[in-house]
Design a protein around this motif. Structure first.
Motif, PDB file in Angstrom:
ATOM      1  N   GLY A 117       0.823  -1.216   0.000  1.00 39.74           N
ATOM      2  CA  GLY A 117       0.000   0.000   0.000  1.00 39.74           C
ATOM      3  C   GLY A 117       0.849   1.254   0.000  1.00 39.74           C
ATOM      4  N   THR A 118       1.976   1.207   0.729  1.00 43.45           N
ATOM      5  CA  THR A 118       2.909   2.341   0.762  1.00 43.45           C
ATOM      6  C   THR A 118       3.503   2.571  -0.625  1.00 43.45           C
ATOM      7  OG1 THR A 118       3.456   1.798   3.049  1.00 43.45           O
ATOM      8  CG2 THR A 118       4.980   3.265   1.899  1.00 43.45           C
ATOM      9  N   GLN A 153       2.121   1.864  -3.476  1.00 43.19           N
ATOM     10  CA  GLN A 153       1.075   2.466  -4.308  1.00 43.19           C
ATOM     11  C   GLN A 153       0.900   3.947  -3.971  1.00 43.19           C
ATOM     12  OE1 GLN A 153      -0.742   0.847  -6.966  1.00 43.19           O
ATOM     13  NE2 GLN A 153      -0.984   3.025  -7.349  1.00 43.19           N
ATOM     14  N   ASP A 154       0.971   4.295  -2.674  1.00 44.80           N
ATOM     15  CA  ASP A 154       0.857   5.702  -2.273  1.00 44.80           C
ATOM     16  C   ASP A 154       1.966   6.536  -2.913  1.00 44.80           C
ATOM     17  OD1 ASP A 154      -1.288   4.992  -0.685  1.00 44.80           O
ATOM     18  OD2 ASP A 154      -0.133   4.962   1.182  1.00 44.80           O
ATOM     19  N   ASP A 176       1.302   6.940  -6.566  1.00 45.53           N
ATOM     20  CA  ASP A 176       0.237   7.936  -6.764  1.00 45.53           C
ATOM     21  C   ASP A 176       0.754   9.358  -6.572  1.00 45.53           C
ATOM     22  OD1 ASP A 176      -1.426   5.799  -7.220  1.00 45.53           O
ATOM     23  OD2 ASP A 176      -2.388   5.868  -5.258  1.00 45.53           O
ATOM     24  N   GLY A 197      -2.459  -3.016   2.829  1.00 47.50           N
ATOM     25  CA  GLY A 197      -2.865  -2.042   1.814  1.00 47.50           C
ATOM     26  C   GLY A 197      -2.990  -2.653   0.433  1.00 47.50           C
ATOM     27  N   LYS A 198      -2.966  -3.995   0.375  1.00 44.18           N
ATOM     28  CA  LYS A 198      -2.962  -4.667  -0.937  1.00 44.18           C
ATOM     29  C   LYS A 198      -4.206  -4.386  -1.767  1.00 44.18           C
ATOM     30  CE  LYS A 198      -4.494  -9.035   1.061  1.00 44.18           C
ATOM     31  NZ  LYS A 198      -4.050 -10.361   1.472  1.00 44.18           N
ATOM     32  N   GLU A 199      -5.321  -4.040  -1.094  1.00 45.03           N
ATOM     33  CA  GLU A 199      -6.546  -3.755  -1.849  1.00 45.03           C
ATOM     34  C   GLU A 199      -6.421  -2.444  -2.641  1.00 45.03           C
ATOM     35  OE1 GLU A 199      -6.455  -1.770   1.947  1.00 45.03           O
ATOM     36  OE2 GLU A 199      -6.292  -3.912   1.512  1.00 45.03           O
ATOM     37  N   ARG A 200      -5.417  -1.636  -2.327  1.00 47.00           N
ATOM     38  CA  ARG A 200      -5.221  -0.362  -3.034  1.00 47.00           C
ATOM     39  C   ARG A 200      -4.254  -0.465  -4.223  1.00 47.00           C
ATOM     40  NH1 ARG A 200      -3.747   1.660   1.959  1.00 47.00           N
ATOM     41  NH2 ARG A 200      -1.926   2.697   1.086  1.00 47.00           N
ATOM     42  N   VAL A 201      -3.593  -1.602  -4.377  1.00 45.84           N
ATOM     43  CA  VAL A 201      -2.591  -1.731  -5.438  1.00 45.84           C
ATOM     44  C   VAL A 201      -3.258  -1.827  -6.808  1.00 45.84           C
ATOM     45  CG1 VAL A 201      -0.687  -3.117  -6.361  1.00 45.84           C
ATOM     46  CG2 VAL A 201      -0.919  -2.808  -3.895  1.00 45.84           C
ATOM     47  N   THR A 202      -2.983  -0.845  -7.654  1.00 44.17           N
ATOM     48  CA  THR A 202      -3.556  -0.833  -9.002  1.00 44.17           C
ATOM     49  C   THR A 202      -2.482  -0.734 -10.075  1.00 44.17           C
ATOM     50  OG1 THR A 202      -3.811   1.558  -8.800  1.00 44.17           O
ATOM     51  CG2 THR A 202      -5.747   0.219  -8.284  1.00 44.17           C
TER      52      THR A 202
END
Length: 89
Positions: free
Chosen positions: A12-13, A15-16, A19, A58-63
């Motif tokens: 998740g980090t 991906q942040d 982004d 935070g894996k649900e946020r990885v796109t």
């Protein structure tokens, strides 16, 4: 953390930071290395002396299709990255 422990970094980090534009290598299709994570400010050189482990928080946020070369990775982290079209080596 204990001296011999690997530094844990959550997907998740990553991906942040992608982004926020702090890991432009991903958009360019390049393989991320631990050095790239230090450059982006996710880790310090001294904190990765014993390697780095990618964790699934935070894996649900990885796109983003992250290509990453890392010491270790949890099953959840690998799944999240592969689901988004990336690869862990």
């Amino acid at each position: 953390p204990h001296q011999t422990e690997m530094l844990g970094v959550n997907v998740g980090t990553l991906q942040d930071f992608i982004d926020m534009g702090r890991l432009p290598q991903v958009a360019e299709g390049k393989v991320l290395t631990m050095k790239d994570l230090v450059t982006a400010g996710i880790a310090t050189n001294s904190s990765i002396k014993h390697g780095m482990k990618l964790l699934g928080h935070g894996k649900e946020r990885v796109t983003s299709p992250i290509q990453i070369q890392i010491s270790r990775a949890s099953e959840g982290a690998i799944q999240a990255i592969e689901t988004a079209g990336g690869e862990v080596t």
